[in-house]
Design a protein around this motif. Structure first.
Motif, PDB file in Angstrom:
ATOM      1  N   SER A 139       0.106  -0.311  10.505  1.00 46.98           N
ATOM      2  CA  SER A 139       1.150  -0.633  11.472  1.00 46.98           C
ATOM      3  C   SER A 139       2.145   0.520  11.535  1.00 46.98           C
ATOM      4  O   SER A 139       2.173   1.393  10.663  1.00 46.98           O
ATOM      5  N   THR A 140       2.980   0.509  12.579  1.00 42.24           N
ATOM      6  CA  THR A 140       3.985   1.562  12.715  1.00 42.24           C
ATOM      7  C   THR A 140       4.922   1.567  11.516  1.00 42.24           C
ATOM      8  O   THR A 140       5.284   2.629  10.987  1.00 42.24           O
ATOM      9  N   LYS A 141       5.322   0.373  11.068  1.00 39.16           N
ATOM     10  CA  LYS A 141       6.213   0.272   9.914  1.00 39.16           C
ATOM     11  C   LYS A 141       5.557   0.866   8.673  1.00 39.16           C
ATOM     12  O   LYS A 141       6.188   1.587   7.888  1.00 39.16           O
ATOM     13  N   ALA A 142       4.260   0.574   8.503  1.00 35.58           N
ATOM     14  CA  ALA A 142       3.537   1.103   7.344  1.00 35.58           C
ATOM     15  C   ALA A 142       3.458   2.624   7.384  1.00 35.58           C
ATOM     16  O   ALA A 142       3.492   3.284   6.337  1.00 35.58           O
ATOM     17  N   LEU A 143       3.378   3.188   8.594  1.00 40.08           N
ATOM     18  CA  LEU A 143       3.312   4.646   8.716  1.00 40.08           C
ATOM     19  C   LEU A 143       4.584   5.302   8.195  1.00 40.08           C
ATOM     20  O   LEU A 143       4.534   6.380   7.585  1.00 40.08           O
ATOM     21  N   TYR A 144       5.731   4.660   8.439  1.00 45.94           N
ATOM     22  CA  TYR A 144       6.987   5.188   7.903  1.00 45.94           C
ATOM     23  C   TYR A 144       6.960   5.174   6.377  1.00 45.94           C
ATOM     24  O   TYR A 144       7.384   6.141   5.726  1.00 45.94           O
ATOM     25  N   TRP A 145       6.467   4.077   5.815  1.00 47.42           N
ATOM     26  CA  TRP A 145       6.394   3.975   4.347  1.00 47.42           C
ATOM     27  C   TRP A 145       5.416   4.989   3.768  1.00 47.42           C
ATOM     28  O   TRP A 145       5.691   5.627   2.745  1.00 47.42           O
ATOM     29  N   VAL A 146       4.269   5.157   4.408  1.00 48.06           N
ATOM     30  CA  VAL A 146       3.279   6.117   3.933  1.00 48.06           C
ATOM     31  C   VAL A 146       3.842   7.539   4.007  1.00 48.06           C
ATOM     32  O   VAL A 146       3.687   8.328   3.068  1.00 48.06           O
ATOM     33  N   SER A 147       4.512   7.849   5.112  1.00 49.12           N
ATOM     34  CA  SER A 147       5.102   9.187   5.263  1.00 49.12           C
ATOM     35  C   SER A 147       6.131   9.453   4.175  1.00 49.12           C
ATOM     36  O   SER A 147       6.138  10.526   3.548  1.00 49.12           O
ATOM     37  N   GLY A 148       7.008   8.475   3.944  1.00 48.83           N
ATOM     38  CA  GLY A 148       8.002   8.627   2.884  1.00 48.83           C
ATOM     39  C   GLY A 148       7.353   8.794   1.520  1.00 48.83           C
ATOM     40  O   GLY A 148       7.794   9.607   0.697  1.00 48.83           O
ATOM     41  N   GLY A 149       6.282   8.014   1.280  1.00 48.49           N
ATOM     42  CA  GLY A 149       5.578   8.110  -0.003  1.00 48.49           C
ATOM     43  C   GLY A 149       4.942   9.471  -0.209  1.00 48.49           C
ATOM     44  O   GLY A 149       4.993  10.041  -1.316  1.00 48.49           O
ATOM     45  N   LEU A 150       4.343  10.024   0.837  1.00 51.29           N
ATOM     46  CA  LEU A 150       3.711  11.347   0.730  1.00 51.29           C
ATOM     47  C   LEU A 150       4.745  12.433   0.453  1.00 51.29           C
ATOM     48  O   LEU A 150       4.537  13.306  -0.401  1.00 51.29           O
TER      49      LEU A 150
END
Length: 365
Positions: A139-150
């Motif tokens: 999801s779009t929200k998950a993409l923000y979390w993944v980006s922050g995690g990376l």
């Protein structure tokens, strides 16, 4: 916004500048703005590669709707096939012309053990593969979390293991362990891979950033939405500026602050392009850059293979590249002559792209 207009212009500007940066007549006489930062720091040239990744993500925002009803296998195989082709094209480009000449003039085959495995197109391929699958399934929200995690995870790894020097960073250790000295870039005088394994992780965020912007504007753009794009870019640049104090901008390490900086700049650049093409009293067409943007991979490969061939072909004891440069532009002042050659070389590549465009030929993989 017209569907691909701003994207074609942005991508075309990126390819145009990439060719100019890569083919100066004389690397020793190049304006500083057209050189990469030696280590920590940032120059306009450092924006070129991450902007291409950003454009890859931007394009995904327009093609993803077509994949919504596809089965997992079909999506995965399509992304894998395209990534593999781009990776292979990059690998072969670095191996080309497959033979080398020693000091005595004798030619010998370049063994696989001496080939560079990673590089610009290879990073694009890996980032496209990872980014496309994340974008499709998260999801779009998950993409923000993944980006922050990376970004945060890469920062942690680089801080805890080794230092931020060329030979002492964690990415260098991993590249030597997995790739080995012979398969790494040696342009710095030592084995060091600027498109290394570990630094590829944060570069995936450049693709995701491009997708998120594309998702925001693809349904249409208004003055309000355009203003928000510019504000988002400014906020992102502020974060990058503050992060730079503890994790400096560094393209060769592709630091997290560098990722944030380039995404912020790309937001603003695309915002300006949208304004000039959509809202200006006299809209600009930018048709010159659209020619590059419609066949970016072909034109980039053409520029690289042409330059390599000109370096390999000898006229006496000089390369064809050197002979062409000295014959055409040696009468100009230093630095100006080097830039003039790069621009002329770029125009040759543009002419090839224009020929394809006029015949509605668009080469894709």
């Amino acid at each position: 916004m017209k569907r691909f207009e701003a994207l074609d212009i942005f991508r075309g500007m990126t390819i145009c500048l990439m060719i100019i940066v890569n083919t100066p007549g004389d690397g020793a006489s190049t304006f500083s703005l057209l050189l990469h930062a030696d280590w920590h720091g940032f120059t306009p040239t450092d924006l070129v590669f991450p902007s291409f990744l950003f454009a890859v993500g931007n394009a995904l925002a327009f093609v993803m709707p077509k994949w919504q009803d596809w089965e997992f296998k079909d999506v995965f195989l399509k992304v894998l096939k395209r990534s593999a082709v781009i990776f292979l094209l990059g690998f072969i480009m670095y191996w080309f012309p497959f033979f080398r000449q020693d000091a005595s003039g004798a030619w010998s085959f370049i063994p696989f053990s001496d080939t560079r495995i990673l590089g610009v197109l290879q990073r694009i391929a890996i980032c496209y593969f990872a980014g496309a699958l994340m974008i499709h399934f998260f999801s779009t929200k998950a993409l923000y979390w993944v980006s922050g995690g990376l970004l945060l995870g890469y920062w942690a790894i680089m801080s805890w293991f080794g230092d931020l020097s060329m030979l002492g960073n964690a990415g260098q250790t991993l590249d030597l362990l997995i790739l080995g000295d012979g398969h790494m870039y040696h342009g710095e005088g030592v084995a060091f891979e600027p498109e290394g394994i570990l630094s590829t992780l944060p570069s995936i965020v450049n693709v995701i950033g491009g997708y998120l912007l594309g998702l925001y504007v693809k349904e249409g753009i208004s003055y309000e939405k355009l203003a928000k794009v510019m504000l988002y870019g400014a906020y992102i640049l502020l974060v990058a500026y503050l992060w730079n104090f503890i994790f400096p901008f560094n393209k060769k390490l592709w630091t997290s602050s560098f990722v944030v900086l380039t995404i912020g700049l790309d937001f603003i650049i695309i915002g300006i392009i949208i304004y000039l093409t959509e809202f200006s009293a006299k809209p600009y067409k930018f048709s010159f850059f659209q020619t590059f943007g419609k066949n970016p991979l072909f034109i980039y490969l053409l520029s690289e293979y042409l330059a390599i061939t000109m370096y390999v072909v000898k006229i006496g004891d000089r390369s064809l590249f050197r002979v062409a440069y000295e014959s055409l532009f040696s009468w100009l002042p230093p630095y100006i002559n080097s830039l003039a050659f790069a621009v002329a070389f770029m125009m040759i590549c543009w002419a090839a792209g224009k020929w394809l465009e006029k015949r509605n030929i668009y080469i894709k993989v």
